[in-house]
Design an enzyme around this catalytic site. Structure first.
Site, PDB file in Angstrom:
ATOM      1  N   HIS B 140       8.501   2.835  -3.760  1.00 47.96           N
ATOM      2  CA  HIS B 140       6.730   3.421  -3.901  1.00 47.96           C
ATOM      3  C   HIS B 140       6.711   4.700  -3.384  1.00 47.96           C
ATOM      4  CE1 HIS B 140       2.782   3.633  -3.712  1.00 47.96           C
ATOM      5  NE2 HIS B 140       2.898   2.913  -4.665  1.00 47.96           N
ATOM      6  N   ASP B 217       8.574  -1.634   3.655  1.00 46.23           N
ATOM      7  CA  ASP B 217       7.088  -1.799   2.969  1.00 46.23           C
ATOM      8  C   ASP B 217       7.316  -3.366   2.146  1.00 46.23           C
ATOM      9  OD1 ASP B 217       5.446  -1.687   1.096  1.00 46.23           O
ATOM     10  OD2 ASP B 217       5.700  -0.144  -0.205  1.00 46.23           O
ATOM     11  N   GLN B 220       4.385  -5.498  -1.829  1.00 46.36           N
ATOM     12  CA  GLN B 220       3.976  -6.926  -2.370  1.00 46.36           C
ATOM     13  C   GLN B 220       4.710  -8.492  -2.189  1.00 46.36           C
ATOM     14  OE1 GLN B 220       2.774  -5.918  -5.632  1.00 46.36           O
ATOM     15  NE2 GLN B 220       2.392  -3.507  -5.137  1.00 46.36           N
ATOM     16  N   LYS B 243      -3.420  -6.652  -0.826  1.00 47.19           N
ATOM     17  CA  LYS B 243      -2.773  -6.673  -1.885  1.00 47.19           C
ATOM     18  C   LYS B 243      -2.383  -8.166  -1.642  1.00 47.19           C
ATOM     19  CE  LYS B 243      -0.222  -2.774  -3.237  1.00 47.19           C
ATOM     20  NZ  LYS B 243      -0.419  -2.047  -4.324  1.00 47.19           N
ATOM     21  N   CYS B 381       3.878   4.790  -9.178  1.00 49.91           N
ATOM     22  CA  CYS B 381       4.058   5.406  -8.564  1.00 49.91           C
ATOM     23  C   CYS B 381       5.245   5.147  -7.933  1.00 49.91           C
ATOM     24  CB  CYS B 381       3.052   5.116  -7.075  1.00 49.91           C
ATOM     25  SG  CYS B 381       1.486   5.047  -7.638  1.00 49.91           S
TER      26      CYS B 381
HETATM   27  C1  LIG Z   1       5.611  -1.731  -2.640  1.00 49.66           C
HETATM   28  C2  LIG Z   1       4.099  -0.754  -2.635  1.00 49.66           C
HETATM   29  N1  LIG Z   1       4.322  -0.102  -1.231  1.00 49.66           N
HETATM   30  C3  LIG Z   1       3.410   0.531  -1.171  1.00 49.66           C
HETATM   31  C4  LIG Z   1       1.994   0.380  -1.450  1.00 49.66           C
HETATM   32  C5  LIG Z   1       0.895   1.472  -1.275  1.00 49.66           C
HETATM   33  O1  LIG Z   1      -0.194   0.416  -1.099  1.00 49.66           O
HETATM   34  P1  LIG Z   1      -1.947   1.555  -0.395  1.00 49.66           P
HETATM   35  O2  LIG Z   1      -2.416   2.026  -1.428  1.00 49.66           O
HETATM   36  O3  LIG Z   1      -2.582  -0.099  -0.196  1.00 49.66           O
HETATM   37  O4  LIG Z   1      -1.217   2.398   0.306  1.00 49.66           O
HETATM   38  C6  LIG Z   1       2.138  -0.286  -2.719  1.00 49.66           C
HETATM   39  C7  LIG Z   1       0.268  -0.193  -3.599  1.00 49.66           C
HETATM   40  O5  LIG Z   1       0.789  -0.194  -5.054  1.00 49.66           O
HETATM   41  C8  LIG Z   1       3.207  -1.099  -3.066  1.00 49.66           C
HETATM   42  O6  LIG Z   1       3.188  -1.653  -4.295  1.00 49.66           O
END
Ligand SMILES: Cc1ncc(COP(=O)(O)O)c(C=O)c1O
Lengths: 151, 425
Positions: B140, B217, B220, B243, B381
């Site tokens: 992401h 990270d 998900q 999430k 993203c």
């Molecule tokens: C794999 C992953 N990393 C990071 C994020 C970013 O999360 P946040 O917008 O809650 O900081 C997301 C959110 O879509 C994600 O799916």
């Protein structure tokens, strides 16, 4: 299968047809004007090319790119309408089209019928940028800007 | 229904029993009762954000109604109560990911904020010119952009771990890329664009042997897998409250205590200091030194309630149920003309990313919304993933344990309306 009336209004036959078989979908090798349009929200991209004569008449206009049906059909229909038009007429057309898709005018008699197929867009604010991307790119090209993003 | 149900496994006797349990879970989520365009909402955008059960909503509301006050400050009753509730949430989250101490649990505003914290407080201090950071091709933007910013400011190099056609990390190449200059490996536990569950334990084992820091990270993963940071063996683990059925504005960074102790705070202000004079400032210890200013108190308490809610579920049951939904959906969408699934890894969460020949995802999303089916369309993203597959965007249906087989049927029916309209054969 049953579609909602909004879906049917938006995806009219003409739009689906231009999406499948976009007109003037080609590169002009030595354009007088060109610009790249980009809609970061959905990733739509299009390159627009124009040949404008010295007396400000659009001789040729074409595009290539990747986008949703609304943006592709809008670009395709735009190119079919612009050939032979003066720059002034092109600007007027954009103004009328913009008013239609943003719901500012209900029934603009002067507006070309081929543009009226986009009337359904006004019910879906998220899609206005798709419908106007080609036109914004046209403006950018005529103002000699290389790139435009709709945000 | 083409899924076979194994009898007496995981304590679930029959299909009916399974459905009863899911119906009971659904009653906890008020939003699932709402309608969109006069049709029952089919919410398949859990990858973007999950819905909150009433237990979480009520906890947040009770906090605002009875306890609200600032934390870690006053001696009065309300301040003590809100501090207790806030620190209780830390304890709950510590258990949720099996950290060894609450000192390793830093509240942030989300995954993005957590990764930025690691970049500013760890990487800026310990990396030097010429060092390398390995980042996978399926990240992401939240796990790419902070490292890119560091590469510009500190002259470190980003090296990409490639992925295979099915959407798995190319582990052979990963091993080949490891050299003495690699200082950080940043990967996601689960890909939001593909659904792939990555073999984190294998990666951290290799990295540990070489003294490489691992930043995982978990955005998900946090709602769909049992996360045990000690078993995973990572140095940092980041995720978001929204999430995992909690509110937005919350996130968590787990960091190994030895690392947190030597890191400097990257935001300064109240609550993160022991003493301040114009000659000297002494920082508080972790986690407080990383939590400058008044935090999102109500939301953090809500995130704690969400972790508690998930912990109270039969996790074996919900995990196997989500896998059944995935199996069912994978099977059913294959009937849709021109549809191709992007991301076919062996281990996936209940998420399907796909494209349909000749139909742009944005059009799919609009028509599905008319049918009250909420999905995400776009690049998620994760533009490098789209570039890897040579596509501009996908449509993504991401499931949660409250989704049903009937909702998958509604998705498939809506998709067939799309292919009918666009004349896809
Ligand atoms: C794999 C992953 N990393 C990071 C994020 C970013 O999360 P946040 O917008 O809650 O900081 C997301 C959110 O879509 C994600 O799916």
């Amino acid at each position: 299968m049953m579609l909602t009336s909004r879906t049917k209004n938006l995806y009219q036959e003409v739009i689906l047809d231009h999406n499948k078989k976009p007109r003037n979908y080609r590169v002009i090798d030595e354009p007088t004007h060109s610009a790249k349009g980009h809609n970061p929200l959905c990733g739509d991209r299009l390159d627009l090319y124009l040949t404008v004569s010295d007396d400000n008449v659009i001789q040729d206009v074409s595009f290539v790119g990747d986008g949703c049906a609304i943006s592709k059909a809008s670009a395709s229909i735009m190119t079919t309408l612009l050939i032979g038009k003066s720059l002034e007429e092109a600007h007027e057309m954009f103004d009328g089209f913009h008013d239609l898709v943003t719901g500012k005018s209900e029934d603009d008699k002067a507006l070309n019928n081929r543009l009226k197929v986009f009337a359904g867009v006004k019910d879906l604010p998220a899609r206005v940028k798709c419908a106007t991307l080609a036109w914004h790119t046209l403006n950018a090209a005529l103002e000699n800007k290389d790139e435009v993003t709709t945000e | 229904m083409s899924v076979t149900f194994e009898h007496k496994k995981n304590g679930i006797n029959t299909e009916n029993e399974m459905k009863r349990r899911i119906a009971e879970i659904r009653r906890d989520f008020p939003i699932l009762n709402r309608k969109v365009n006069d049709k029952p909402l089919v919410y398949l955008d859990n990858g973007a954000s999950t819905q909150m059960p009433k237990q979480v909503i009520d906890t947040i509301s009770a906090y605002h109604t009875y306890h609200h006050s600032n934390v870690h400050r006053g001696v009065h009753t309300l301040s003590q109560e809100s501090t207790d509730l806030y620190e209780e949430a830390r304890e709950t989250l510590k258990k949720y990911i099996n950290a060894s101490s609450t000192k390793e649990i830093i509240f942030t505003s989300g995954t993005t904020d957590s990764i930025n914290l690691v970049m500013h407080s760890y990487a800026k201090k310990f990396l030097k010119k010429g060092d390398k950071i390995l980042v996978s091709n399926m990240e992401h933007h939240a796990n790419i952009v902070p490292w890119y910013m560091l590469s510009k400011s500190h002259d470190v190099e980003i090296v990409v771990i490639p992925i295979t056609d099915s959407g798995e990390l190319d582990l052979d190449t990963f091993h080949d890329l490891l050299d003495d200059d690699v200082k950080i490996v940043a990967v996601n536990h689960v890909s939001n664009a593909l659904g792939t569950i990555n073999p984190i334990e294998k990666i951290t084992e290799t990295c540990r042997e070489r003294g490489i820091i691992t930043v995982v990270d978990g955005a998900q993963a946090c709602a769909h897998l049992t996360v045990d940071v000690q078993t995973l063996g990572c140095d940092f683990y980041a995720f978001s409250g929204h999430k995992m059925h909690g509110p937005t504005g919350t996130g968590l960074l787990y960091g190994r205590k030895e690392l947190l102790d030597v890191m400097d705070p990257y935001r300064g202000g109240g609550d993160m200091i022991l003493s301040v004079s114009f000659d000297e400032i002494i920082y508080n210890e972790a986690p407080f030194k990383f939590e400058a200013g008044t935090p999102a108190i109500a939301q953090v308490i809500g995130m704690g309630a969400a972790a508690k809610y998930i912990n109270e579920q039969d996790k074996k049951f919900i995990h196997s149920y989500e896998q059944k939904l995935l199996e069912y959906a994978t099977d059913k969408v294959s009937d849709v003309p021109g549809l191709k699934i992007i991301g076919t890894a062996e281990n996936k969460i209940s998420l399907i990313s796909f494209i349909i020949d000749g139909v742009h995802p944005h059009d799919i999303g609009t028509i599905l919304d008319e049918e009250a089916v909420a999905v995400r369309t776009g690049h998620h993203c994760a533009q490098p993933v789209m570039q890897r597959y040579g596509i501009p965007a996908t449509t993504r249906a991401s499931m949660s344990f409250y989704n049903t087989f009937e909702e998958i049927d509604a998705l498939v029916l809506a998709l067939k309306k799309v292919t009918d309209l666009f004349d896809v054969n």
